[in-house]
Design an enzyme around this catalytic site. Sequence first.
Site, PDB file in Angstrom:
ATOM      1  N   GLY A   1      38.556  68.136  58.459  1.00 46.59           N
ATOM      2  CA  GLY A   1      39.500  67.660  57.427  1.00 46.59           C
ATOM      3  C   GLY A   1      39.539  66.053  57.550  1.00 46.59           C
TER       4      GLY A   1
ATOM      5  N   VAL B   1      40.991  62.233  57.743  1.00 46.45           N
ATOM      6  CA  VAL B   1      41.790  61.473  58.906  1.00 46.45           C
ATOM      7  C   VAL B   1      42.235  60.018  58.326  1.00 46.45           C
ATOM      8  CG1 VAL B   1      41.609  60.295  61.059  1.00 46.45           C
ATOM      9  CG2 VAL B   1      39.917  62.183  60.544  1.00 46.45           C
TER      10      VAL B   1
ATOM     11  N   ASP C   1      29.582  69.522  67.603  1.00 48.01           N
ATOM     12  CA  ASP C   1      29.512  68.787  66.791  1.00 48.01           C
ATOM     13  C   ASP C   1      29.312  67.314  67.111  1.00 48.01           C
ATOM     14  OD1 ASP C   1      28.831  68.190  64.183  1.00 48.01           O
ATOM     15  OD2 ASP C   1      30.826  67.842  63.308  1.00 48.01           O
TER      16      ASP C   1
ATOM     17  N   LEU D   1      40.856  57.007  56.973  1.00 42.94           N
ATOM     18  CA  LEU D   1      39.753  56.503  57.651  1.00 42.94           C
ATOM     19  C   LEU D   1      38.538  56.966  57.547  1.00 42.94           C
ATOM     20  CD1 LEU D   1      41.979  56.047  61.068  1.00 42.94           C
ATOM     21  CD2 LEU D   1      41.399  54.253  59.642  1.00 42.94           C
ATOM     22  N   GLY D   2      38.655  58.256  57.249  1.00 43.88           N
ATOM     23  CA  GLY D   2      37.263  59.102  56.841  1.00 43.88           C
ATOM     24  C   GLY D   2      37.287  60.450  56.699  1.00 43.88           C
TER      25      GLY D   2
ATOM     26  N   LYS E   1      44.858  63.702  61.736  1.00 43.14           N
ATOM     27  CA  LYS E   1      43.769  64.411  60.871  1.00 43.14           C
ATOM     28  C   LYS E   1      44.364  65.661  60.097  1.00 43.14           C
ATOM     29  CE  LYS E   1      39.849  65.160  63.030  1.00 43.14           C
ATOM     30  NZ  LYS E   1      38.883  64.896  62.058  1.00 43.14           N
TER      31      LYS E   1
END
Length: 656
Positions: free
Chosen positions: A345, A347, A462, A339-340, A361
């Site tokens: 880390g 996902v 973040d 997914l990204g 994740k």
Amino acid sequence: MLLHLQQKPLFIFLLSFTIWSWWTLDGVVSDPQLSYVKSGCSSYNVSDVTIFNENLNTTMRSLRAQISNQSKHSATAQAVKGNNPAYGVFQCRNYLSIKDCLACFDIAAVQIYNNCSVAATGARLIYEGCFLRYESSFFYDQSVDGGNHLMCGNRVVKNSTELASTVQQVLKNLELATPRIPGYFAATITQVPNSNGSNIYAFAQCLETLTQSGCQDCLESGLRNFQICLPNSNAKIFYAGCFMRYSTTAFFAANQTTDLKNILKQGGSTKKKAIIGGAVGGASFILILFALLALYRRSLSKRVHRVDVLGATELKGPVNYRYKDLKSATKNFSEENKLGEGGFGDVYKGTLKNGKVIAIKKLALEQSKKMDEDFESEVKLISNVHHRNLVRLLGCCSKGKERFLVYEYMRNNNVGQFLFVLEIGENKGSLNWKQRYGIILGTARGLAYLHEGFHICIIHRDIKPNNILLDDDFQPKIADFGLARLLPSDQSHLNTKFAGTMGYTAPEYIMHGQLSEKVDTYCYGVVILEIMSGQKSGELKDDDREFLLQRAWKLYDREMHIEFVDKTLDASEYDAEEVKKIIEIGLLCTQASPASRPTMCEVVDMLESKDGLMDHKRPTMPVYVDPNLRPTRDISQSSSSSLSNATDSTSMPSGR
């Protein structure tokens, strides 16, 4: 207007007649304390208005019946027909009569509908004498959230020192005693020393749905916030789960007080008895306990607990997933299921054998014994953080040196996917104004909960569009909260473990490692400006070569900030003054001084308020760090060449 009225539950029309009867047939009710304090409406809509209103009708009838028939000062009710349940809570002050309490409910029940859309998933209304709230999701255990409200009264000129010290002690006693009292309420009258007979009238109350510790946490938070009111003659604080008030003027009868002496003594005497008992009989008990514990651990080591449906082992809170199940769910962590990528880390999307879709994740963390211990404790902590605007951590998995976190899956991915033009698709401009406002408000609520609503303060570090996920209804959910706590606390160097993203991170954190909740506030402010403009913080605007903060400040300073709004938005969808206010909130959040930035609870209040920016002054010029800076040495050594005022658009830091 006619359609709007027709969609409201019949209960409200009947209730309106009942209220008329109160005031015409029985005379004026003594004092239901109907001074308006605050109200709020959810910016999200239910999927089926008809079913939801049927459920809400049932819930409201049940709340009223409990007060009227059972003579209760608080009540909870729920109706869960279909996929649009309605949960409700009502509470009035215990020093009110049941008749006044019922009158307060009747007025609140009608007014809460008038304030909000019939399709809204939730609403709350606070009067001085009572509190009414309903939601389409469970909320009974919430004690502190973004809807908190503090009211300070007039300042006392004489005996202010004695007043302040007396109030401090009185409220502290209430905080300690109230959670131990059945019904969670207490009232006291205390004389102020050297004041010629002046008294402090104080009252505390918690929702009965809270645990004893939840009540204590709520009152403790309220007591901290009361400090800014002292030495004022009166103050009130309204939380989701509790209420506190003190005044030099009587607001309840003298015969309604609670004797706290025995309750406070019981706490101390209990501890003494426990110590004495432990000293006398503890030695033999501990020996027996150790023997039993050894046998129990030996038996546990021979057993394997499985939850076959989930493919997981139950822990205290989170679920311990089996690696082979996660591997199978993601097709061996294949690229097609990816997914990204993020700072913590990669996902992956996974589908368990029972059909449940999850997000996994795969963490990139250093390996050490301490890290393993921190990972386990943090997972247990994060799994207990429940809020509608926070992604739910379902469980974890450890396989050799690898660590995995399992989350609920968000079908609409993240805000960045819809806000900006990305390589994987042309999604820019697909978020309308209502969705953008919902994302801005929901994210603020989630952060406010992390900072002040949970029993410990969690700083995200973040906040950015890619870490704000969207569910099926485009409700925002903050991801990766709490993970930064797994990283070393010394963040004075930028390296692969840095818990932040250039272009979002506050200057004081990058340069000096100064970490506070205001670091999240700064990040959030940048996100507001991105959502409002559709421009990334780290990209130069082609026509004027300005970064996001520079352009926002210049337009605001010239009172042209409406020009900052994303041109893909339909101007007919939003109110220009509301848009200007939100841009100003974004600038308030990105001020150079952390002390000048509002708290996230204050941000929620400003967003929900129909007024201006409350007591905050006009935003000051923001100072930002060059988003393209990628230093490999100590930031503090290069900070002078990496900072710029928002008005400096021609000379960028990297060129100095």
